[in-house]
Motif scaffolding. Structure first.
Motif, PDB file in Angstrom:
ATOM      1  N   ILE A 124      52.828  15.441  81.367  1.00  0.00           N
ATOM      2  CA  ILE A 124      53.315  16.697  80.890  1.00  0.00           C
ATOM      3  C   ILE A 124      53.772  16.656  79.773  1.00  0.00           C
ATOM      4  CG2 ILE A 124      54.286  18.849  81.714  1.00  0.00           C
ATOM      5  CD1 ILE A 124      52.157  18.006  83.601  1.00  0.00           C
ATOM      6  N   ASN A 125      52.954  16.843  78.556  1.00  0.00           N
ATOM      7  CA  ASN A 125      53.369  16.571  77.256  1.00  0.00           C
ATOM      8  C   ASN A 125      53.764  18.146  76.631  1.00  0.00           C
ATOM      9  OD1 ASN A 125      50.609  17.821  77.341  1.00  0.00           O
ATOM     10  ND2 ASN A 125      50.166  16.559  75.424  1.00  0.00           N
ATOM     11  N   THR A 126      54.559  18.760  77.264  1.00  0.00           N
ATOM     12  CA  THR A 126      55.099  20.016  76.724  1.00  0.00           C
ATOM     13  C   THR A 126      56.208  20.321  77.336  1.00  0.00           C
ATOM     14  OG1 THR A 126      54.665  22.344  76.539  1.00  0.00           O
ATOM     15  CG2 THR A 126      53.654  21.458  78.329  1.00  0.00           C
ATOM     16  N   ASP A 127      57.277  21.119  76.765  1.00  0.00           N
ATOM     17  CA  ASP A 127      58.493  21.546  77.382  1.00  0.00           C
ATOM     18  C   ASP A 127      58.479  23.144  77.612  1.00  0.00           C
ATOM     19  OD1 ASP A 127      58.862  22.479  74.915  1.00  0.00           O
ATOM     20  OD2 ASP A 127      60.323  21.485  74.208  1.00  0.00           O
ATOM     21  N   GLY A 128      57.127  23.757  77.210  1.00  0.00           N
ATOM     22  CA  GLY A 128      56.943  25.053  77.305  1.00  0.00           C
ATOM     23  C   GLY A 128      58.057  26.167  76.763  1.00  0.00           C
ATOM     24  N   SER A 129      58.640  25.409  75.630  1.00  0.00           N
ATOM     25  CA  SER A 129      59.591  26.359  74.991  1.00  0.00           C
ATOM     26  C   SER A 129      59.132  27.681  74.529  1.00  0.00           C
ATOM     27  CB  SER A 129      60.170  25.612  73.833  1.00  0.00           C
ATOM     28  OG  SER A 129      59.281  25.083  73.022  1.00  0.00           O
ATOM     29  N   ALA A 130      57.831  27.656  74.064  1.00  0.00           N
ATOM     30  CA  ALA A 130      57.426  29.026  73.506  1.00  0.00           C
ATOM     31  C   ALA A 130      57.113  30.048  74.706  1.00  0.00           C
ATOM     32  CB  ALA A 130      56.014  28.819  72.780  1.00  0.00           C
ATOM     33  N   LEU A 152      59.602  20.897  81.474  1.00  0.00           N
ATOM     34  CA  LEU A 152      58.866  21.974  81.447  1.00  0.00           C
ATOM     35  C   LEU A 152      59.452  23.271  82.193  1.00  0.00           C
ATOM     36  CD1 LEU A 152      56.169  23.373  80.757  1.00  0.00           C
ATOM     37  CD2 LEU A 152      55.286  22.273  82.865  1.00  0.00           C
ATOM     38  N   ALA A 153      60.218  22.872  83.371  1.00  0.00           N
ATOM     39  CA  ALA A 153      60.284  24.028  84.081  1.00  0.00           C
ATOM     40  C   ALA A 153      61.652  24.819  83.737  1.00  0.00           C
ATOM     41  CB  ALA A 153      60.883  23.708  85.498  1.00  0.00           C
TER      42      ALA A 153
END
Length: 491
Positions: A332-338, A362-363
């Motif tokens: 899972i190559n994203t931290d979902g910050s946006a 991510l969560a």
């Protein structure tokens, strides 16, 4: 051979010997050369049958809200555990296994507790609460984590009130409203009859979906509407039963969301090398299910593209509440910050080789309420169900009432549901951590009638295979279960 036998089989001794002689001649002839007759041999060799396993293992985390400044006193009651004051007046009084490498709510969902030598409660009998000097306003809580190893099983919670003692009656207690035993000539002597403590203590039992030791309130207030975008990994590693189970779980989640409120909407985004959105936000369950059915596994994994595409669709949501549910089995190559900055609440579900730390990144915060993990593919449907319940109704209460009432219910056994998001009771799947919360509180207004009273009680769990056992019939005598289910046994 006797005459009766000869008559029965219809052969005389002479005839039988002649037949044996013919066989001998044929055998001799066969040794002279290779047969020209058509022939073939088939066999089933090396057959084995191995019984499966059904092993219920437990771990737990227990806290006591007993007021500040009591660490030394409480630590003395637990000689085998180093009590910690986690916050002002709240003490960690037990944790199995004792986690060194991370927080218990995270580790219990990440680790494969069916592996050997993990140190869980497995055949042991231990007390969780051994508390003295309990006063009005005190509370205790234990979250128990259940692990079904190998075979899906029906599970019951059971218990028994083993003592409810008056002990002595002090002068203030004797004059209190609700006190059932008058002060005798010997105020320090034993008193006949039961105490009032079991009736005074309030108990709540619930499905602790995220194993965080807290009964989480309803996710959305009545009347609130929500948009949920499913963001599903469809890379090559998702093939076979994994993608099939994921489709079933995703459809189940969508149905739960849409049934909860007619204004709710659900959409579907997929990601592998890139991402696409086969279904925009809609309140039409048939359209959502058709989009999920069309998913197939191939290619690599680009979770960043999936989260970006999912957030782009959530921008079209007409409601203030926007939720993204991301499911993956790899990187899972994203931290979902946006998405988080935009106000989206993100739930991260992992299975197989997914990194738990990546899911936490991510969560949304707090991570222990938004990360869910399954060890086995067979548990995927139930983990989607846990998330669906968390989004729509919060955590379901199993029992609420007095300690005496709780033990009365548990003495008969409370049948637990392995998947609360679908109709009817479901068995518990293996490879998935599911937690039960048990909290007791002695209300501040209880009064003097419980002075010096004491209670003792047992808590337990019973698991029985679900295969060939569609309608289990289990009775309890105290905490000893007896199954009289006939199941599917051949007669």
């Amino acid at each position: 051979m006797n005459p009766d036998t000869n008559d029965t089989i219809g052969l005389s001794r002479r005839t039988l010997l002649a037949g044996l002689g013919a066989v001998g001649v044929a055998s001799a002839g066969a040794g002279l050369g290779t047969t020209a007759y058509f022939n073939d041999t088939e066999s089933f060799e090396g057959n084995t049958l191995t019984a499966g396993e059904l092993d219920l293992k437990l771990d737990y985390r227990a806290t006591y809200a007993g007021g500040p400044g009591r660490i030394d006193e409480i630590n003395g009651w637990y000689p085998d555990f180093e009590v910690e004051e986690e916050e002002d007046g709240v003490y960690l009084i037990g944790e199995v296994p004792n986690i060194d490498e991370g927080e218990w709510p995270d580790i219990v969902q990440e680790r494969d507790f069916c592996a050997p030598d993990v140190g869980l409660i497995n055949g042991d009998q231990i007390p969780v609460f051994t508390l003295d000097d309990v006063k009005p306003g005190d509370c205790g809580e234990v979250t128990i984590s259940l692990h079904i190893c190998d075979n899906p099983s029906w599970v019951w919670m059971n218990g028994e009130l083993t003592a409810n003692d008056e002990n002595t009656v002090s002068e203030p207690e004797a004059g209190a409203d609700g006190e059932g035993n008058a002060l005798g000539d010997d105020s320090d002597g034993p008193i006949s009859g039961e105490g009032e403590l079991a009736d005074a203590i309030d108990v709540t039992v619930w499905y602790d979906e995220n194993c965080n030791n807290i009964l989480d309130a309803d996710a959305e207030e009545a009347g609130d509407s929500v948009c949920v975008q499913l963001v599903i990994d469809t890379s090559g590693s998702m093939g076979g039963s994994r993608i099939a189970n994921t489709k079933s779980g995703a459809k189940q989640l969508a149905e739960t969301i849409l049934d909860a409120n007619p204004d709710n909407q659900v959409g579907v985004t997929r990601f592998n090398n890139g991402a696409s959105t086969p279904q925009q936000l809609t309140d039409d369950l048939d359209d959502v299910e058709a989009a999920i059915d069309g998913l197939s596994a191939s290619g690599g994994t680009n979770a960043q593209a999936g989260v970006d595409a999912g957030q782009a669709e959530l921008e079209n949501c007409p409601h203030d509440n926007r939720v993204m549910v991301v499911f993956g089995d790899g990187d899972i190559n994203t931290d979902g910050s946006a998405a988080k900055v935009a106000g989206t609440e993100i739930f991260a579900i992992g299975v197989g080789g997914a990194s738990f730390s990546d899911l936490e990144d991510l969560a949304s915060d707090p991570a222990d309420e938004h990360v869910f993990f399954a060890i086995d593919d067979g548990a995927i449907e139930q983990i989607f169900g846990q998330v669906a319940e968390t989004i729509t109704v919060g955590e379901e209460v199993i029992f609420e009432g007095s300690l005496a009432g709780a033990m009365a219910a548990l003495s008969d056994g409370i049948a637990l549901d392995g998947n609360r998001s679908v109709e009817g009771r479901q068995p518990y799947e293996g490879g998935l951590t599911q937690c039960i919360g048990f909290e007791w509180c002695l209300p501040a207004e209880v009064g003097n009638e419980v002075q010096t009273d004491s209670v003792a009680f047992d808590l337990g769990f019973y698991a029985e295979q679900s295969r060939h056992n569609d309608a289990p019939d289990v009775s309890f005598n105290g905490t000893a279960p007896t199954s009289n289910s006939t199941a599917n046994v051949s007669q």
